[in-house]
Design a protein around this motif. Structure first.
Motif, PDB file in Angstrom:
ATOM      1  N   ASP A  83       0.772  -1.122   0.169  1.00 51.33           N
ATOM      2  CA  ASP A  83       0.081  -0.058   0.001  1.00 51.33           C
ATOM      3  C   ASP A  83       0.815   1.433  -0.089  1.00 51.33           C
ATOM      4  OD1 ASP A  83       0.914   0.316   2.537  1.00 51.33           O
ATOM      5  OD2 ASP A  83      -1.177  -0.266   3.373  1.00 51.33           O
ATOM      6  N   LYS A 135      -0.243   4.478   1.924  1.00 50.47           N
ATOM      7  CA  LYS A 135      -1.248   5.433   1.456  1.00 50.47           C
ATOM      8  C   LYS A 135      -2.546   4.768   1.994  1.00 50.47           C
ATOM      9  CE  LYS A 135       1.424   6.848  -2.611  1.00 50.47           C
ATOM     10  NZ  LYS A 135       1.254   6.551  -4.187  1.00 50.47           N
ATOM     11  N   GLU A 190      -5.750   5.252   1.272  1.00 49.40           N
ATOM     12  CA  GLU A 190      -6.620   4.826   0.378  1.00 49.40           C
ATOM     13  C   GLU A 190      -6.330   3.448  -0.352  1.00 49.40           C
ATOM     14  OE1 GLU A 190      -3.842   7.554  -1.909  1.00 49.40           O
ATOM     15  OE2 GLU A 190      -4.795   7.364   0.002  1.00 49.40           O
ATOM     16  N   GLU A 191      -4.946   3.418  -0.478  1.00 44.32           N
ATOM     17  CA  GLU A 191      -4.634   2.065  -0.773  1.00 44.32           C
ATOM     18  C   GLU A 191      -4.627   1.067   0.094  1.00 44.32           C
ATOM     19  OE1 GLU A 191      -3.031   1.009  -4.312  1.00 44.32           O
ATOM     20  OE2 GLU A 191      -4.624   2.328  -4.292  1.00 44.32           O
ATOM     21  N   VAL A 235      -7.248   0.649   2.033  1.00 43.25           N
ATOM     22  CA  VAL A 235      -8.478   0.225   2.118  1.00 43.25           C
ATOM     23  C   VAL A 235      -8.798  -0.687   0.719  1.00 43.25           C
ATOM     24  CG1 VAL A 235     -10.971   0.962   1.847  1.00 43.25           C
ATOM     25  CG2 VAL A 235      -9.471   2.068   3.436  1.00 43.25           C
ATOM     26  N   ARG A 236      -8.252  -0.216  -0.410  1.00 41.81           N
ATOM     27  CA  ARG A 236      -8.501  -0.835  -1.800  1.00 41.81           C
ATOM     28  C   ARG A 236      -7.830  -2.072  -1.776  1.00 41.81           C
ATOM     29  NH1 ARG A 236      -6.228  -1.747  -6.685  1.00 41.81           N
ATOM     30  NH2 ARG A 236      -4.129  -1.047  -5.863  1.00 41.81           N
ATOM     31  N   ASN A 243      -3.832   4.710   8.470  1.00 42.83           N
ATOM     32  CA  ASN A 243      -4.112   3.517   7.293  1.00 42.83           C
ATOM     33  C   ASN A 243      -5.235   2.597   8.150  1.00 42.83           C
ATOM     34  OD1 ASN A 243      -1.153   4.557   6.917  1.00 42.83           O
ATOM     35  ND2 ASN A 243      -1.702   3.693   4.918  1.00 42.83           N
ATOM     36  N   ALA A 299      -8.487   4.227   8.361  1.00 46.46           N
ATOM     37  CA  ALA A 299      -9.231   4.301   7.136  1.00 46.46           C
ATOM     38  C   ALA A 299     -10.031   2.799   6.787  1.00 46.46           C
ATOM     39  CB  ALA A 299      -8.425   4.668   5.987  1.00 46.46           C
ATOM     40  N   ASP A 357     -14.000   2.283   6.640  1.00 48.69           N
ATOM     41  CA  ASP A 357     -14.627   1.781   5.503  1.00 48.69           C
ATOM     42  C   ASP A 357     -15.453   0.535   6.003  1.00 48.69           C
ATOM     43  OD1 ASP A 357     -14.428   1.285   2.505  1.00 48.69           O
ATOM     44  OD2 ASP A 357     -13.788  -0.704   3.214  1.00 48.69           O
TER      45      ASP A 357
END
Length: 383
Positions: free
Chosen positions: A86, A89, A91-92, A94-95, A117, A120, A124
């Motif tokens: 990730d 990051k 957002e990464e 989570v994705r 992280n 997040a 989510d």
């Protein structure tokens, strides 16, 4: 002739039916076959400013999993540790957490790095939605310990700073400065420091932040050096902590004692600074390091035989998380995400070798163990 044809058709139907049954049985057997790997997933930074931590945690976990696999695995099944990068990051994180669950069907996740992280991921809701738990989340923030489905194997940041300020108060230290990363991690450390300072009669003279995922500590160095404090507490990550130590000495801060948080990789710091400049640097220890504990002896024995270049002081955290997870898997009613998650949620008094974890008390870390160490002459640890 017709009788022969009819018999042939019956045989063909019987053969096809048997084949279908065998295929179904084979598929069912494969789903629960003793030799099928048990997948554990890790989403963490393997590149970027916190890569040293992500790789170290991974190396520690793999060290233990490899030892378990060498002895036959768990219930005859090997453990397979799969990863996603990730790059720190959020957002990464989570994705990729969603991606790794969908693609790999892990029984559990482990070792995601960073308060922001992990917050997040918690926000989510993917862990609750997919029914997958995470053990050994790399953060001591209260927000992370309180998040559903996330389990921490070490003391909290509040425990660290409270123990340090208690020790400082007993030796008459009154003026302390704080360096903190300006994000969820730093805000949690700051809140803990404010509370501990008030409780122990210590004056928090200066609070200096630096931007997340950078080593831009110049402004913080100037502010803290100007304050002439007795002790500087580094609520910083590894790269920023190392940069601060270098710049602070050059700015005339040699008269202040430096205390680093446990999240700073001391192997990396010693390598970057050298034994002479690192001498006198003190730091929190929230995982056992002394050989009087069985888990430390086991770790050191396996580490000595390993050639993994990523193993460092931070690897013990991954090792302990992996060992705790194996113990949980051994006790689970079924080796899938639901079974492991249920066993983890109710697990208490898990002794991994002289270090006990209790995951059943939600809202807090599984351990409150805090000790201190310092680099002495020649880089030798004094504890």
């Amino acid at each position: 002739m017709s009788i022969g044809n009819q018999g042939g058709r019956r045989f063909a139907r019987w053969r096809n039916a048997c084949t279908a049954v065998l295929l179904l049985a084979s598929a069912h057997w494969s789903a629960a076959a003793p030799g099928e790997p048990i997948v554990v997933g890790q989403v963490a930074p393997f590149t970027g400013p916190q890569a040293v931590t992500g790789r170290a945690i991974h190396a520690g976990a793999k060290l233990y999993f490899d030892a378990v696999n060498a002895k036959g695995g768990v219930r005859g099944r090997p453990i397979k540790l799969v990863t996603r990068d990730d790059a720190q990051k959020a957002e990464e994180s989570v994705r990729l957490t969603r991606e790794i669950i969908a693609a790999e069907s892990p029984v559990a996740l482990m070792g995601t790095v960073g308060t922001t992280n992990l917050e997040a991921i918690a926000k989510d809701g993917v862990l609750a939605q997919k029914g997958v738990a995470m053990i050994g989340a790399v953060s001591g923030a209260s927000s992370v310990a309180q998040a559903p489905g996330i389990y921490v194997v070490k003391a909290s940041y509040h425990d660290e700073v409270a123990r340090l300020f208690s020790q400082l108060a007993t030796v008459g230290v009154q003026r302390v400065g704080l360096l903190y990363q300006d994000d969820g991690l730093g805000q949690d450390v700051l809140a803990g420091a404010e509370a501990a300072a008030k409780a122990h009669g210590i004056q928090l003279v200066v609070r200096a932040g630096y931007p997340r995922n950078t080593v831009a500590v110049e402004k913080a160095v100037a502010e803290i050096a100007k304050a002439k404090v007795q002790v500087v507490f580094l609520g910083a990550t590894t790269a920023a902590g190392i940069e601060f130590v270098k710049q602070y000495a050059a700015a005339g801060g040699a008269g202040s004692m430096l205390y680093g948080m446990s999240i700073i990789d001391t192997d990396a710091l010693l390598k970057a600074l050298g034994p002479q400049r690192a001498r006198g640097y003190a730091f929190s220890v929230v995982l056992p390091q002394q050989g009087d504990r069985a888990v430390v002896r086991e770790y050191l024995q396996l580490r000595q035989a390993s050639k993994d270049p990523d193993i460092s002081a931070r690897s013990m955290e991954g090792f302990i998380a992996a060992k705790a997870l194996v113990k949980v898997m051994e006790s689970a009613s079924i080796l899938n995400a639901a079974g492991v998650g249920a066993a983890l949620a109710s697990a208490k008094a898990i002794d991994v070798g002289g270090y006990t974890l209790d995951f059943s008390a939600r809202g807090q870390s599984a351990s409150r163990y805090v000790d201190f160490a310092m680099f002495g002459t020649g880089g030798k640890l004094v504890q």
